[in-house]
Design a protein around this motif. Structure first.
Motif, PDB file in Angstrom:
ATOM      1  N   ALA A 116     -34.455   7.870  97.945  1.00  0.00           N
ATOM      2  CA  ALA A 116     -33.503   8.359  98.946  1.00  0.00           C
ATOM      3  C   ALA A 116     -34.289   9.116 100.012  1.00  0.00           C
ATOM      4  O   ALA A 116     -34.492  10.325  99.909  1.00  0.00           O
ATOM      5  N   ILE A 117     -34.769   8.380 101.033  1.00  0.00           N
ATOM      6  CA  ILE A 117     -35.572   8.981 102.101  1.00  0.00           C
ATOM      7  C   ILE A 117     -35.173   8.402 103.451  1.00  0.00           C
ATOM      8  O   ILE A 117     -34.606   7.323 103.530  1.00  0.00           O
ATOM      9  N   ASP A 118     -35.487   9.128 104.511  1.00  0.00           N
ATOM     10  CA  ASP A 118     -35.333   8.670 105.898  1.00  0.00           C
ATOM     11  C   ASP A 118     -33.939   8.119 106.222  1.00  0.00           C
ATOM     12  O   ASP A 118     -33.795   6.983 106.664  1.00  0.00           O
ATOM     13  N   PRO A 119     -32.883   8.906 106.046  1.00  0.00           N
ATOM     14  CA  PRO A 119     -31.530   8.404 106.291  1.00  0.00           C
ATOM     15  C   PRO A 119     -31.196   8.252 107.777  1.00  0.00           C
ATOM     16  O   PRO A 119     -31.742   8.945 108.629  1.00  0.00           O
ATOM     17  N   ASN A 120     -30.287   7.333 108.052  1.00  0.00           N
ATOM     18  CA  ASN A 120     -29.716   7.145 109.379  1.00  0.00           C
ATOM     19  C   ASN A 120     -28.257   6.743 109.195  1.00  0.00           C
ATOM     20  O   ASN A 120     -27.946   5.920 108.338  1.00  0.00           O
TER      21      ASN A 120
END
Length: 98
Positions: free
Chosen positions: A44-48
């Protein structure tokens, strides 16, 4: 920790970004999604977040493990709408073998 899929994405909101405004205050709503070693195949990384033409919010996030994932958010955009364990991969570096 590098090489392990122990990660999460949290959400915080603020009514304004003006530091001197009287209502400036970040509110931490906690985690929105979390990966679990041995249970999920993603990080769960770098959300947009994007919204579709109907106003539904979708969060896309990266993963060192199994490519990009996408999940629908609830109307308040503070929680995912559905299961977080088996999410579809929408893009990957894996090569198809035919």
């Amino acid at each position: 920790m590098f090489g392990k899929n122990t990660s999460c994405i949290g959400v915080a909101t603020n009514k304004t970004l003006h530091l001197l405004h009287l209502i400036f205050k970040w509110i931490d709503h906690g985690k929105i999604i979390q990966s679990y070693p041995g249970k999920t195949n993603w990080n769960a990384i770098d959300p947009n977040i994007i919204a579709d033409e109907k106003g539904n919010a979708w969060m896309t996030f990266g993963s060192f493990w199994d490519g990009l994932k996408q999940v629908k958010l609830k109307k308040d955009r503070l929680y995912i709408d559905g299961d977080s364990i088996s999410l579809p991969t929408i893009a990957s570096r894996k090569k198809n073998v035919f």
